[in-house]
Design an enzyme around this catalytic site. Sequence first.
Site, short mmCIF file in Angstrom:
data_model
loop_
_atom_site.label_atom_id
_atom_site.label_comp_id
_atom_site.label_asym_id
_atom_site.label_seq_id
_atom_site.Cartn_x
_atom_site.Cartn_y
_atom_site.Cartn_z
CB CYS A 204 -1.15 0.00 1.31
SG CYS A 204 -0.23 -0.12 2.93
CB THR A 205 0.30 4.84 0.31
OG1 THR A 205 -0.72 4.73 -0.40
CG2 THR A 205 1.13 6.26 0.03
#
Length: 344
Positions: A204-205
């Site tokens: 994810c980020t």
Amino acid sequence: MDPNSHKKHLINRLNPEELKQRLANETYSRTTVSFYRYVIIDNPSELRDILYYMWDKLQCYGRIYLANEGINAQMSVPDHFWQDFKEQLNTIPQFKDIPFKIAVEDNGQSFLKLQIKVRQQIVADGLQSDEYDVTNVGQHLSAQQWNQAMDEGAIVVDMRNHYESEIGRFDGAILPDAETFKEELPEVVDKLKGKEDQKILLYCTGGVRCEKTSAYLKHHGFSDVNQLLGGIIDYTRQIESENIENKFIGKNFVFDNRLGERISDDIISHCHQCGAPCDTHTNCANKQCNLLFIQCESCRAKYDACCSNDCQSYILAPDEKKPELAQQLTFTRGKRFHKPVRSA
């Protein structure tokens, strides 16, 4: 430090135009940083006021979520206060030596103000506490280990929303067609059925969503769950500092005014209005709509930065006509689309 005598300073009182002007008038540079930690916070409301008072004095901006389960923060810190910021954060036992992820591209415009909100969870998942053990997470992989696992055929899962993965992703990743993390979790479990014994890679980020996902998957019987250390942000730092092959293509979507950081030169998405290659997200200029969508420069000029003919008609109309038009026209009102929003 007693913030109670400074309550009038614990909220922002400037309007958006004043905030933009304040930022434009700055003569110093800023660093955009994100960090999170799952840790017990007994009184997040009290800690919220302490942090606001502390960070407001350092002229920090950002969006920070606090809950009993921890902190999730994205911030813009003046470079001349960076050392003070780190030292003060280390004085809070729950956040001592918390890992930072520094932005890949930073124009100093990521945030306009300081917002610290107390929530039920730092990442909303819609789950009950007995549906997973957040301390039983997957193994964290460095960029080098991640690349090797990909080369060996591990299953890669993007734990971001569809409008994030649309502009950038690891090639071959499973891409949930979801708009919220809450929607994603059951969809990912369903897509991975029958693969409980295979090697799973989550990204994810910045890593915070993968913490919960890895715990959730392990609770559902997946035995070899792994997650990208520091998310896409720190992956990029590692590949650059260690001269490692980059396997991420396109842009990394970020939840601030920049809306994206370029990781590779590849443009893998298209303008939602004309279909031209484009990976620039924007919000519809009609604030009654505020749709997040992808728009090229040509369509931005053609439609006055709007997502549709209705929105363009509304913003170009005289102020006295707008209340009537708002009743007649159709606005998307804040939803995020990954399909064309009007015909070319």
